[in-house]
Write a protein that holds these residues in place. Sequence first.
Motif, PDB file in Angstrom:
ATOM      1  N   LEU A  84       0.838  -1.195   0.000  1.00 46.09           N
ATOM      2  CA  LEU A  84       0.000   0.000   0.000  1.00 46.09           C
ATOM      3  C   LEU A  84       0.875   1.248   0.000  1.00 46.09           C
ATOM      4  O   LEU A  84       1.927   1.303   0.638  1.00 46.09           O
ATOM      5  CB  LEU A  84      -0.915   0.010   1.224  1.00 46.09           C
ATOM      6  N   ALA A  85       0.397   2.250  -0.731  1.00 51.95           N
ATOM      7  CA  ALA A  85       1.162   3.491  -0.875  1.00 51.95           C
ATOM      8  C   ALA A  85       0.222   4.683  -0.888  1.00 51.95           C
ATOM      9  O   ALA A  85      -0.985   4.561  -1.150  1.00 51.95           O
ATOM     10  CB  ALA A  85       1.979   3.452  -2.172  1.00 51.95           C
ATOM     11  N   LEU A  86       0.784   5.827  -0.605  1.00 45.51           N
ATOM     12  CA  LEU A  86       0.110   7.116  -0.786  1.00 45.51           C
ATOM     13  C   LEU A  86       0.923   7.906  -1.794  1.00 45.51           C
ATOM     14  O   LEU A  86       2.158   7.867  -1.776  1.00 45.51           O
ATOM     15  CB  LEU A  86       0.018   7.889   0.530  1.00 45.51           C
ATOM     16  N   ALA A  87       0.231   8.626  -2.669  1.00 43.91           N
ATOM     17  CA  ALA A  87       0.948   9.320  -3.742  1.00 43.91           C
ATOM     18  C   ALA A  87       0.245  10.608  -4.120  1.00 43.91           C
ATOM     19  O   ALA A  87      -0.964  10.777  -3.922  1.00 43.91           O
ATOM     20  CB  ALA A  87       1.048   8.411  -4.969  1.00 43.91           C
ATOM     21  N   ASN A  88       1.034  11.509  -4.673  1.00 40.03           N
ATOM     22  CA  ASN A  88       0.497  12.723  -5.272  1.00 40.03           C
ATOM     23  C   ASN A  88       0.858  12.677  -6.756  1.00 40.03           C
ATOM     24  O   ASN A  88       2.031  12.703  -7.109  1.00 40.03           O
ATOM     25  CB  ASN A  88       1.094  13.971  -4.618  1.00 40.03           C
ATOM     26  N   PHE A  89      -0.155  12.579  -7.597  1.00 43.60           N
ATOM     27  CA  PHE A  89       0.074  12.419  -9.028  1.00 43.60           C
ATOM     28  C   PHE A  89       0.083  13.742  -9.790  1.00 43.60           C
ATOM     29  O   PHE A  89       0.170  13.754 -10.999  1.00 43.60           O
ATOM     30  CB  PHE A  89      -0.979  11.476  -9.622  1.00 43.60           C
ATOM     31  N   GLY A  90      -0.001  14.840  -9.076  1.00 38.01           N
ATOM     32  CA  GLY A  90       0.022  16.137  -9.749  1.00 38.01           C
ATOM     33  C   GLY A  90       1.429  16.545 -10.135  1.00 38.01           C
ATOM     34  O   GLY A  90       2.423  15.922  -9.744  1.00 38.01           O
ATOM     35  N   PRO A  91       1.565  17.604 -10.907  1.00 37.02           N
ATOM     36  CA  PRO A  91       2.895  18.080 -11.315  1.00 37.02           C
ATOM     37  C   PRO A  91       3.654  18.689 -10.136  1.00 37.02           C
ATOM     38  O   PRO A  91       3.050  19.141  -9.161  1.00 37.02           O
ATOM     39  CB  PRO A  91       2.581  19.135 -12.373  1.00 37.02           C
ATOM     40  N   PHE A  92       4.969  18.685 -10.222  1.00 30.01           N
ATOM     41  CA  PHE A  92       5.775  19.332  -9.187  1.00 30.01           C
ATOM     42  C   PHE A  92       6.350  20.638  -9.729  1.00 30.01           C
ATOM     43  O   PHE A  92       6.516  20.806 -10.938  1.00 30.01           O
ATOM     44  CB  PHE A  92       6.897  18.408  -8.698  1.00 30.01           C
ATOM     45  N   LYS A  93       6.645  21.540  -8.806  1.00 31.59           N
ATOM     46  CA  LYS A  93       7.206  22.842  -9.180  1.00 31.59           C
ATOM     47  C   LYS A  93       8.674  22.967  -8.807  1.00 31.59           C
ATOM     48  O   LYS A  93       9.494  23.408  -9.604  1.00 31.59           O
ATOM     49  CB  LYS A  93       6.407  23.964  -8.518  1.00 31.59           C
ATOM     50  N   GLU A  94       9.004  22.564  -7.581  1.00 27.17           N
ATOM     51  CA  GLU A  94      10.357  22.780  -7.084  1.00 27.17           C
ATOM     52  C   GLU A  94      11.153  21.481  -6.950  1.00 27.17           C
ATOM     53  O   GLU A  94      12.350  21.460  -7.188  1.00 27.17           O
ATOM     54  CB  GLU A  94      10.310  23.484  -5.716  1.00 27.17           C
ATOM     55  N   HIS A  95      10.493  20.397  -6.564  1.00 24.56           N
ATOM     56  CA  HIS A  95      11.204  19.158  -6.276  1.00 24.56           C
ATOM     57  C   HIS A  95      10.361  17.976  -6.724  1.00 24.56           C
ATOM     58  O   HIS A  95       9.142  17.982  -6.586  1.00 24.56           O
ATOM     59  CB  HIS A  95      11.512  19.043  -4.779  1.00 24.56           C
ATOM     60  N   LYS A  96      11.028  16.934  -7.252  1.00 20.50           N
ATOM     61  CA  LYS A  96      10.328  15.738  -7.728  1.00 20.50           C
ATOM     62  C   LYS A  96       9.453  15.112  -6.652  1.00 20.50           C
ATOM     63  O   LYS A  96       8.421  14.502  -6.952  1.00 20.50           O
ATOM     64  CB  LYS A  96      11.341  14.711  -8.232  1.00 20.50           C
ATOM     65  N   ALA A  97       9.866  15.247  -5.399  1.00 19.25           N
ATOM     66  CA  ALA A  97       9.131  14.615  -4.305  1.00 19.25           C
ATOM     67  C   ALA A  97       7.761  15.235  -4.081  1.00 19.25           C
ATOM     68  O   ALA A  97       6.939  14.656  -3.361  1.00 19.25           O
ATOM     69  CB  ALA A  97       9.947  14.692  -3.014  1.00 19.25           C
ATOM     70  N   GLU A  98       7.496  16.380  -4.667  1.00 24.70           N
ATOM     71  CA  GLU A  98       6.159  16.964  -4.543  1.00 24.70           C
ATOM     72  C   GLU A  98       5.127  16.082  -5.234  1.00 24.70           C
ATOM     73  O   GLU A  98       3.945  16.106  -4.878  1.00 24.70           O
ATOM     74  CB  GLU A  98       6.132  18.372  -5.141  1.00 24.70           C
ATOM     75  N   SER A  99       5.528  15.329  -6.243  1.00 24.63           N
ATOM     76  CA  SER A  99       4.627  14.393  -6.919  1.00 24.63           C
ATOM     77  C   SER A  99       5.229  12.993  -6.857  1.00 24.63           C
ATOM     78  O   SER A  99       5.526  12.377  -7.876  1.00 24.63           O
ATOM     79  CB  SER A  99       4.377  14.816  -8.369  1.00 24.63           C
ATOM     80  N   GLY A 100       5.416  12.504  -5.639  1.00 26.67           N
ATOM     81  CA  GLY A 100       6.017  11.204  -5.412  1.00 26.67           C
ATOM     82  C   GLY A 100       5.109  10.300  -4.612  1.00 26.67           C
ATOM     83  O   GLY A 100       3.942  10.607  -4.379  1.00 26.67           O
ATOM     84  N   PHE A 101       5.679   9.162  -4.163  1.00 26.73           N
ATOM     85  CA  PHE A 101       4.894   8.226  -3.359  1.00 26.73           C
ATOM     86  C   PHE A 101       5.685   7.774  -2.148  1.00 26.73           C
ATOM     87  O   PHE A 101       6.918   7.857  -2.113  1.00 26.73           O
ATOM     88  CB  PHE A 101       4.463   7.009  -4.192  1.00 26.73           C
ATOM     89  N   VAL A 102       4.952   7.289  -1.153  1.00 22.53           N
ATOM     90  CA  VAL A 102       5.538   6.656   0.029  1.00 22.53           C
ATOM     91  C   VAL A 102       4.867   5.305   0.231  1.00 22.53           C
ATOM     92  O   VAL A 102       3.687   5.124  -0.110  1.00 22.53           O
ATOM     93  CB  VAL A 102       5.371   7.505   1.306  1.00 22.53           C
TER      94      VAL A 102
END
Length: 227
Positions: free
Chosen positions: A127-145
């Motif tokens: 199981l994971a949580l993710a943000n699938f939107g675009p990032f502005k400053e860092h790749k981790a803004e649209s990453g998963f855990v």
Amino acid sequence: MCGRFDQNDIARRYIAAFGWADAAYRTQAEPTFNAAPGTYRPVIHMQDGEPAVDDLFWGYRAAWAAAKLPVCVNARLEKLTNNYWGKLLKTGRAVVPANGWYEWTGEKGKRQPWHIHRKDREPIFMLALANFGPFKEHKAESGFVLITADAEGGMVDVHDRRPVVLNAADAATWLDPDISAAQAEMLARQMALGPDAFEWHKVSPEVNYAGRDGAHLVLPIDVPLAD
């Protein structure tokens, strides 16, 4: 925690376990025996009510928290409803398919990696949580855990945390946008596969190096040779 995993098959074969007729495949990541944080890995999720597979950055930090918090690769199941993770629990539920994951034991400088996998060698669905939107400053803004929980039973001998793994049917329910965040959290707590579903063995310390890859990394070591 989970700091590496073995994702050595293609997305279409992982998806086959769900029994879905088709999915939107937008993945170009190659299979690997040694997936590491900071890389892009195939992640299963629902988009507009349909299953999809996208390559996503392993690591997440909310855009507003850039100056306050480190990039996370795991999220504790006990904290999924807090202000930081709560939104993703509602709108960013995802599944990371794999063949197993790695944990380490021993003292610093002498760390021994272990490969943990299902006894029946079926794929695991973390199981994971993710943000699938675009990032502005860092790749981790649209990453998963990956979501982790306390280890139970014998698995605590390897590590005190484990990724939350469901079978394919329950993982599909986790992805269902029609279930609430509260229902999703309860599913994760109640249906996670326990230690009796898994087995583990020592593997080569070569796994410690993020750039190393190959089927030899998952082979057991310290196994007596046959006469």
